[in-house]
Scaffold this motif. Sequence first.
Motif, PDB file in Angstrom:
ATOM      1  N   ARG A 237       0.829  -1.214   0.000  1.00 57.43           N
ATOM      2  CA  ARG A 237       0.000   0.000   0.000  1.00 57.43           C
ATOM      3  C   ARG A 237       0.862   1.263   0.000  1.00 57.43           C
ATOM      4  N   HIS A 238       1.967   1.228   0.695  1.00 54.19           N
ATOM      5  CA  HIS A 238       2.810   2.435   0.792  1.00 54.19           C
ATOM      6  C   HIS A 238       3.656   2.580  -0.486  1.00 54.19           C
ATOM      7  N   PRO A 239       3.759   3.793  -1.031  1.00 53.32           N
ATOM      8  CA  PRO A 239       4.572   3.967  -2.250  1.00 53.32           C
ATOM      9  C   PRO A 239       6.013   3.458  -2.085  1.00 53.32           C
ATOM     10  N   GLY A 277       8.042  16.716   7.298  1.00 56.67           N
ATOM     11  CA  GLY A 277       6.920  16.033   6.648  1.00 56.67           C
ATOM     12  C   GLY A 277       7.236  14.565   6.444  1.00 56.67           C
ATOM     13  N   CYS A 278       6.767  13.991   5.326  1.00 59.02           N
ATOM     14  CA  CYS A 278       7.028  12.578   5.047  1.00 59.02           C
ATOM     15  C   CYS A 278       8.494  12.395   4.649  1.00 59.02           C
ATOM     16  N   ARG A 279       9.143  11.422   5.263  1.00 56.42           N
ATOM     17  CA  ARG A 279      10.575  11.210   4.995  1.00 56.42           C
ATOM     18  C   ARG A 279      10.829  10.740   3.572  1.00 56.42           C
ATOM     19  N   ARG A 283      11.566  11.268  -2.819  1.00 52.81           N
ATOM     20  CA  ARG A 283      11.709  10.190  -3.815  1.00 52.81           C
ATOM     21  C   ARG A 283      10.362   9.605  -4.239  1.00 52.81           C
ATOM     22  N   CYS A 284       9.283  10.153  -3.699  1.00 60.22           N
ATOM     23  CA  CYS A 284       7.970   9.518  -3.906  1.00 60.22           C
ATOM     24  C   CYS A 284       7.310  10.003  -5.198  1.00 60.22           C
ATOM     25  N   PRO A 285       6.917   9.092  -6.093  1.00 58.73           N
ATOM     26  CA  PRO A 285       6.258   9.513  -7.336  1.00 58.73           C
ATOM     27  C   PRO A 285       4.844  10.049  -7.103  1.00 58.73           C
ATOM     28  N   VAL A 290       0.863  18.370   0.911  1.00 62.71           N
ATOM     29  CA  VAL A 290       0.755  18.065   2.349  1.00 62.71           C
ATOM     30  C   VAL A 290       1.916  17.181   2.831  1.00 62.71           C
ATOM     31  N   CYS A 291       2.457  16.376   1.923  1.00 63.54           N
ATOM     32  CA  CYS A 291       3.519  15.435   2.297  1.00 63.54           C
ATOM     33  C   CYS A 291       4.767  16.163   2.788  1.00 63.54           C
ATOM     34  N   ARG A 292       5.022  17.368   2.258  1.00 60.65           N
ATOM     35  CA  ARG A 292       6.221  18.108   2.636  1.00 60.65           C
ATOM     36  C   ARG A 292       5.991  18.926   3.902  1.00 60.65           C
ATOM     37  N   ALA A 309       1.955   4.506   6.948  1.00 61.11           N
ATOM     38  CA  ALA A 309       2.237   5.910   7.236  1.00 61.11           C
ATOM     39  C   ALA A 309       2.316   6.667   5.919  1.00 61.11           C
ATOM     40  N   CYS A 310       1.162   7.145   5.441  1.00 60.22           N
ATOM     41  CA  CYS A 310       1.147   7.824   4.131  1.00 60.22           C
ATOM     42  C   CYS A 310      -0.125   8.660   4.055  1.00 60.22           C
ATOM     43  N   HIS A 311       0.004   9.908   3.560  1.00 57.97           N
ATOM     44  CA  HIS A 311      -1.158  10.790   3.453  1.00 57.97           C
ATOM     45  C   HIS A 311      -2.180  10.306   2.423  1.00 57.97           C
ATOM     46  N   LEU A 312      -1.778   9.408   1.543  1.00 60.48           N
ATOM     47  CA  LEU A 312      -2.750   8.871   0.577  1.00 60.48           C
ATOM     48  C   LEU A 312      -3.888   8.153   1.306  1.00 60.48           C
TER      49      LEU A 312
END
Length: 315
Positions: A237-239, A277-279, A283-285, A290-292, A309-312
């Motif tokens: 599920r997590h990118p 934000g998200c570590r 590198r996330c496509p 919000v992630c930053r 652990a993902c805003h998606l």
Amino acid sequence: MSELVGLDKLSCFFDVGRGQRVHAVDNVSLSIAEGETLGLVGESGSGKSTLGKTLMGLNDKTSGSVTYRGKHLPAHYRSADFKRMATVMQMIFQDPYSSLNPRMTVGEIIAEGLRLRNGPKERVGEWLEKVGLSASHASRYPHEFSGGQRQRIGIARALIMEPEFVVCDEPISALDVSVQAQVVNLLNDLKKSMGLTMLFIAHDLSMVRYISDRMAVMYLGSIMELGKAADVYFQPRHPYTEILIASNPEPDPNAERQRLSTPIQGEIPSPVNVPAGCRFAGRCPKVMQVCREKTPPLIPLLNEDRQVACHLYSA
Ligand code: SF4
């Protein structure tokens, strides 16, 4: 199943001078049930081995706690703590070359811990046979053995203590592909016959899926995804998990030749300058604004036995 080992907001930071700190393990909470094998995966530099060593008391805890059967373990181990815990928790190390004393015979190496248990020396031969070697090997020295055989010696040294819980820290990554499966099968057999609980750390996801009940995916000191091993492997599920699995080589060389391999892009950032934000945002496509800005918490997914652990997946 009841919890055997619990990690509550565990952090392990290292001071590297000039007021800078390496955030090797950052606020990790995990629960390992009695009899379970939890696989821990991630790229080099994700903090997996530091987490295993901190759990074992080989690194001091910066904050947070580790419990064993509900009892808190010390933040800083003294030699009496190592002796007390040696018959309860053991570690199998990555490098069978450097973890065995070259000046000691194999029999002396395996018997070292037995003194703590007051066990009879005859058990050394018995354990050499349990790990697929011969009792007559006790008088030989580590350099007389192959890498796979040395890892078997390392396994015998750890398990002769009859622990309940074992941290296997990349136990197959220094071995030839042809012997990796043999060592994993040996660990699996011993786990079943001894009723062990294991934390199995590795970067080969297909091997981790094979041996583990659940799988945790770690990135830059934090857990990104946690769930049943097959679910995480086949339906990530997590990118980051998706990319990690897409870049993992197939164990079957024919399948590997046929598939479109997707190498993971970019480098894992420095654990000294952990991004806000998200570590994984750099590198996330699928990165969003919000992630930053906000760190996504590890939350359970609706109708799934899984945490991500993902805003998606945030409400
Ligand atoms: Fe990607 Fe954003 Fe999820 Fe991080 S929170 S993994 S950047 S989508």
